[in-house]
Scaffold this motif. Structure first.
Motif, PDB file in Angstrom:
ATOM      1  N   GLY A   5       0.799  -1.208   0.000  1.00 55.09           N
ATOM      2  CA  GLY A   5       0.000   0.000   0.000  1.00 55.09           C
ATOM      3  C   GLY A   5       0.838   1.266   0.000  1.00 55.09           C
ATOM      4  N   VAL A   6       0.207   2.356   0.440  1.00 51.78           N
ATOM      5  CA  VAL A   6       0.804   3.685   0.386  1.00 51.78           C
ATOM      6  C   VAL A   6       1.324   4.092   1.758  1.00 51.78           C
ATOM      7  CG1 VAL A   6       0.310   6.136   0.023  1.00 51.78           C
ATOM      8  CG2 VAL A   6      -0.627   4.426  -1.547  1.00 51.78           C
ATOM      9  N   PHE A   7       2.609   4.422   1.819  1.00 48.62           N
ATOM     10  CA  PHE A   7       3.222   4.973   3.019  1.00 48.62           C
ATOM     11  C   PHE A   7       3.557   6.439   2.747  1.00 48.62           C
ATOM     12  CE2 PHE A   7       3.703   0.508   3.443  1.00 48.62           C
ATOM     13  CZ  PHE A   7       3.758   0.238   4.809  1.00 48.62           C
ATOM     14  N   VAL A   8       3.179   7.319   3.668  1.00 48.17           N
ATOM     15  CA  VAL A   8       3.396   8.750   3.471  1.00 48.17           C
ATOM     16  C   VAL A   8       4.583   9.204   4.315  1.00 48.17           C
ATOM     17  CG1 VAL A   8       2.392  11.058   3.609  1.00 48.17           C
ATOM     18  CG2 VAL A   8       0.943   9.102   3.015  1.00 48.17           C
ATOM     19  N   PRO A   9       5.659   9.683   3.680  1.00 51.29           N
ATOM     20  CA  PRO A   9       6.796  10.227   4.424  1.00 51.29           C
ATOM     21  C   PRO A   9       6.457  11.643   4.882  1.00 51.29           C
ATOM     22  CG  PRO A   9       7.240  10.361   2.076  1.00 51.29           C
ATOM     23  CD  PRO A   9       5.879   9.735   2.229  1.00 51.29           C
ATOM     24  N   LEU A  33      -3.912   8.851   7.254  1.00 47.67           N
ATOM     25  CA  LEU A  33      -4.296   7.476   7.595  1.00 47.67           C
ATOM     26  C   LEU A  33      -5.794   7.285   7.460  1.00 47.67           C
ATOM     27  CD1 LEU A  33      -1.922   6.846  10.642  1.00 47.67           C
ATOM     28  CD2 LEU A  33      -1.764   5.796   8.374  1.00 47.67           C
ATOM     29  N   ASP A  34      -6.579   8.268   7.872  1.00 49.73           N
ATOM     30  CA  ASP A  34      -8.026   8.180   7.688  1.00 49.73           C
ATOM     31  C   ASP A  34      -8.393   8.097   6.210  1.00 49.73           C
ATOM     32  OD1 ASP A  34      -8.689   8.238  10.389  1.00 49.73           O
ATOM     33  OD2 ASP A  34      -8.952  10.417  10.450  1.00 49.73           O
ATOM     34  N   ALA A  35      -7.581   8.719   5.352  1.00 55.56           N
ATOM     35  CA  ALA A  35      -7.879   8.771   3.918  1.00 55.56           C
ATOM     36  C   ALA A  35      -7.410   7.536   3.164  1.00 55.56           C
ATOM     37  CB  ALA A  35      -7.252  10.026   3.303  1.00 55.56           C
ATOM     38  N   GLY A  36      -6.741   6.600   3.831  1.00 55.64           N
ATOM     39  CA  GLY A  36      -6.416   5.341   3.179  1.00 55.64           C
ATOM     40  C   GLY A  36      -4.956   4.968   3.107  1.00 55.64           C
ATOM     41  N   ALA A  37      -4.051   5.797   3.647  1.00 57.21           N
ATOM     42  CA  ALA A  37      -2.650   5.395   3.688  1.00 57.21           C
ATOM     43  C   ALA A  37      -2.488   4.175   4.587  1.00 57.21           C
ATOM     44  CB  ALA A  37      -1.780   6.543   4.187  1.00 57.21           C
ATOM     45  N   THR A  38      -1.592   3.289   4.214  1.00 52.53           N
ATOM     46  CA  THR A  38      -1.299   2.105   5.023  1.00 52.53           C
ATOM     47  C   THR A  38      -0.512   2.464   6.266  1.00 52.53           C
ATOM     48  OG1 THR A  38      -1.290   0.644   3.109  1.00 52.53           O
ATOM     49  CG2 THR A  38      -0.058  -0.095   5.047  1.00 52.53           C
ATOM     50  N   GLY A  39       0.467   3.367   6.101  1.00 55.01           N
ATOM     51  CA  GLY A  39       1.346   3.718   7.205  1.00 55.01           C
ATOM     52  C   GLY A  39       2.063   5.024   6.926  1.00 55.01           C
ATOM     53  N   LEU A  40       2.945   5.385   7.848  1.00 52.37           N
ATOM     54  CA  LEU A  40       3.677   6.647   7.776  1.00 52.37           C
ATOM     55  C   LEU A  40       5.177   6.379   7.813  1.00 52.37           C
ATOM     56  CD1 LEU A  40       1.625   8.710  10.406  1.00 52.37           C
ATOM     57  CD2 LEU A  40       1.190   8.496   7.926  1.00 52.37           C
ATOM     58  N   VAL A  41       5.928   7.392   7.399  1.00 51.19           N
ATOM     59  CA  VAL A  41       7.381   7.382   7.520  1.00 51.19           C
ATOM     60  C   VAL A  41       7.796   8.619   8.308  1.00 51.19           C
ATOM     61  CG1 VAL A  41       9.597   7.361   6.321  1.00 51.19           C
ATOM     62  CG2 VAL A  41       7.608   6.200   5.302  1.00 51.19           C
ATOM     63  N   ALA A  42       8.588   8.414   9.341  1.00 54.69           N
ATOM     64  CA  ALA A  42       9.094   9.519  10.160  1.00 54.69           C
ATOM     65  C   ALA A  42      10.502   9.884   9.732  1.00 54.69           C
ATOM     66  CB  ALA A  42       9.100   9.114  11.639  1.00 54.69           C
ATOM     67  N   LEU A  43      10.734  11.188   9.576  1.00 54.35           N
ATOM     68  CA  LEU A  43      12.078  11.731   9.396  1.00 54.35           C
ATOM     69  C   LEU A  43      12.770  11.228   8.141  1.00 54.35           C
ATOM     70  CD1 LEU A  43      13.307  11.623  13.104  1.00 54.35           C
ATOM     71  CD2 LEU A  43      12.334  13.571  11.860  1.00 54.35           C
ATOM     72  N   LEU A  75       4.761   2.220  11.287  1.00 57.34           N
ATOM     73  CA  LEU A  75       5.580   3.421  11.173  1.00 57.34           C
ATOM     74  C   LEU A  75       6.988   3.010  10.767  1.00 57.34           C
ATOM     75  CD1 LEU A  75       6.062   6.485  11.602  1.00 57.34           C
ATOM     76  CD2 LEU A  75       6.653   5.940  13.980  1.00 57.34           C
ATOM     77  N   LEU A  76       7.453   3.553   9.649  1.00 56.76           N
ATOM     78  CA  LEU A  76       8.838   3.396   9.237  1.00 56.76           C
ATOM     79  C   LEU A  76       9.607   4.639   9.661  1.00 56.76           C
ATOM     80  CD1 LEU A  76       8.342   2.080   5.575  1.00 56.76           C
ATOM     81  CD2 LEU A  76       8.216   0.816   7.724  1.00 56.76           C
ATOM     82  N   GLY A  77      10.903   4.478   9.926  1.00 60.57           N
ATOM     83  CA  GLY A  77      11.679   5.628  10.337  1.00 60.57           C
ATOM     84  C   GLY A  77      13.085   5.248  10.708  1.00 60.57           C
ATOM     85  N   PRO A  78      13.753   6.115  11.447  1.00 54.33           N
ATOM     86  CA  PRO A  78      15.117   5.806  11.870  1.00 54.33           C
ATOM     87  C   PRO A  78      15.114   4.659  12.874  1.00 54.33           C
ATOM     88  CG  PRO A  78      14.320   7.767  12.979  1.00 54.33           C
ATOM     89  CD  PRO A  78      13.275   7.410  11.974  1.00 54.33           C
ATOM     90  N   PRO A  79      16.253   3.997  13.049  1.00 58.84           N
ATOM     91  CA  PRO A  79      16.299   2.903  14.032  1.00 58.84           C
ATOM     92  C   PRO A  79      15.864   3.384  15.405  1.00 58.84           C
ATOM     93  CG  PRO A  79      18.285   2.923  12.691  1.00 58.84           C
ATOM     94  CD  PRO A  79      17.537   4.178  12.367  1.00 58.84           C
ATOM     95  N   ASP A  80      14.794   2.808  15.924  1.00 53.76           N
ATOM     96  CA  ASP A  80      14.194   3.273  17.173  1.00 53.76           C
ATOM     97  C   ASP A  80      13.189   2.220  17.597  1.00 53.76           C
ATOM     98  OD1 ASP A  80      12.077   4.766  18.851  1.00 53.76           O
ATOM     99  OD2 ASP A  80      13.549   6.356  18.567  1.00 53.76           O
ATOM    100  N   GLU A  81      13.081   1.977  18.872  1.00 55.08           N
ATOM    101  CA  GLU A  81      12.141   0.964  19.358  1.00 55.08           C
ATOM    102  C   GLU A  81      10.696   1.342  19.098  1.00 55.08           C
ATOM    103  OE1 GLU A  81      11.995   2.570  23.980  1.00 55.08           O
ATOM    104  OE2 GLU A  81      13.015   0.704  23.494  1.00 55.08           O
ATOM    105  N   ARG A  82      10.427   2.617  18.750  1.00 54.29           N
ATOM    106  CA  ARG A  82       9.063   3.069  18.507  1.00 54.29           C
ATOM    107  C   ARG A  82       8.611   2.853  17.071  1.00 54.29           C
ATOM    108  NH1 ARG A  82      10.022   9.015  20.902  1.00 54.29           N
ATOM    109  NH2 ARG A  82      11.968   8.591  19.765  1.00 54.29           N
ATOM    110  N   LEU A 191       5.418   7.638  -0.738  1.00 56.78           N
ATOM    111  CA  LEU A 191       5.042   8.699  -1.669  1.00 56.78           C
ATOM    112  C   LEU A 191       4.772  10.013  -0.956  1.00 56.78           C
ATOM    113  CD1 LEU A 191       2.366   6.553  -3.518  1.00 56.78           C
ATOM    114  CD2 LEU A 191       4.756   6.855  -4.226  1.00 56.78           C
ATOM    115  N   ALA A 192       5.666  10.982  -1.114  1.00 65.16           N
ATOM    116  CA  ALA A 192       5.417  12.302  -0.549  1.00 65.16           C
ATOM    117  C   ALA A 192       4.187  12.939  -1.174  1.00 65.16           C
ATOM    118  CB  ALA A 192       6.645  13.189  -0.744  1.00 65.16           C
ATOM    119  N   SER A 193       3.933  12.653  -2.457  1.00 72.00           N
ATOM    120  CA  SER A 193       2.752  13.212  -3.131  1.00 72.00           C
ATOM    121  C   SER A 193       1.458  12.841  -2.434  1.00 72.00           C
ATOM    122  CB  SER A 193       2.688  12.715  -4.580  1.00 72.00           C
ATOM    123  OG  SER A 193       3.821  13.068  -5.317  1.00 72.00           O
ATOM    124  N   ALA A 194       1.456  11.720  -1.723  1.00 69.46           N
ATOM    125  CA  ALA A 194       0.226  11.227  -1.105  1.00 69.46           C
ATOM    126  C   ALA A 194      -0.175  12.005   0.140  1.00 69.46           C
ATOM    127  CB  ALA A 194       0.349   9.738  -0.796  1.00 69.46           C
TER     128      ALA A 194
END
Length: 290
Positions: A5-9, A33-43, A75-82, A191-194
């Motif tokens: 699916g779509v991940f938004v950075p 996320l409410d609009a249909g993104a699967t997940g997010l990307v941090a940083l 959530l994708l992002g830098p190495p972090d337990e969160r 996709l930043a466009s998303a």
């Protein structure tokens, strides 16, 4: 976790005083996320991490991890337990060669507290990798996918998608190539466009995955000009300008070395957003966003 699916950075919004607008970031994260993104990307690069302080970066991860937990979203992002998985750049500048890159990720995968998603962006790292090397990296334990952003629809990604390692997801990292990569078997995109037309990017992904070819082609043709307009100036300047124009973030500000987008680029992107058939944006005035 399964990458599809779509991940938004996520961008990092700033207030009128130049501080990180954490409340706006939280609203925006809920909206996509409410609009249909699967997940997010941090940083990611879109979030201007090099221009943030350590405390600001920690705050961004805290906000986005809380929002993703509320939606049961990865959530994708830098190495972090969160985070659910670490988005991990191919070593930049040193250009260690394919064998060095494979050894680097072998060592990293053995020690990482979370699974790895490889970020392959040779225009920034200076390190090209062929399909054979990418398959070897993808076969490593705890490597679950790749953000593929070479700036071209090249022979290596076609070969990789023809025979990927089991459980290894290819995500488009170039917004313009989302639709053709999905047609070839990609699992989705980062996709930043998303940030805009999120539901339509999600619908495009579903259409290719379910075999609705007419809808997939139509959506791909509608959304490609929007992505091109949003990247007409250095990312995320135009995206921020459009989000601000739609009332979704408090300012269009970016931090140096970036400069704010021109009015011409903002207006062109707004026209493309309208032409893409987007009737309203989540969180825009008059809509039902959080």
């Amino acid at each position: 976790m399964e990458l599809t699916g779509v991940f938004v950075p996520m961008i990092t919004p700033f207030d009128a005083c130049g501080a990180v607008a954490f409340d706006a970031l939280e609203r925006l994260a809920h909206e996509v996320l409410d609009a249909g993104a699967t997940g997010l990307v941090a940083l990611g690069t879109t979030g201007e991490p090099s221009a943030l302080t350590a405390g600001e970066r920690d705050g961004v991860v805290a906000v986005l991890s809380r929002v993703c937990a509320a939606h049961a979203a990865p959530l994708l992002g830098p190495p972090d337990e969160r985070v659910s998985a670490a988005l991990t750049l191919v070593p930049p500048f040193v250009r260690p060669g394919p064998r060095g890159v494979l050894a680097h990720f072998t060592a990293l995968a053995a020690t990482s507290p979370v699974p790895l998603v490889i970020y392959h962006v040779p225009p920034r790292t200076g390190q090209p990798l062929d399909a054979v090397t990418l398959r070897r990296i993808g076969a490593l334990d705890r490597v679950i996918g790749i953000k593929y952003a070479t700036g071209a629809l090249d022979a290596d990604v076609i070969a990789l998608l023809a025979d990927p390692p089991p459980g290894f997801a290819v995500l488009s990292g170039d917004d313009l190539f989302l639709s053709p990569l999905l047609a070839l078997g990609a699992a989705g995109g980062i996709l930043a466009s998303a940030h805009l037309a999120t539901d339509r990017f999600a619908a495009l992904t579903r259409a290719w995955q379910t075999g609705d070819l007419d809808a997939a082609r139509k959506l791909g043709h509608e959304l490609t000009p929007l992505s091109a307009a949003l990247f007409a100036e250095p990312n995320p300047t135009v995206i921020k300008a459009v989000l601000h124009a739609r009332g979704r973030i408090p300012t269009p500000s970016v931090r140096l070395p970036l400069l704010s987008a021109t009015a011409a680029s903002r207006d062109a992107a707004l026209r493309c957003l309208g032409a893409a058939g987007r009737r309203s944006s989540p969180g825009a005035p008059g809509s039902a966003g959080r």
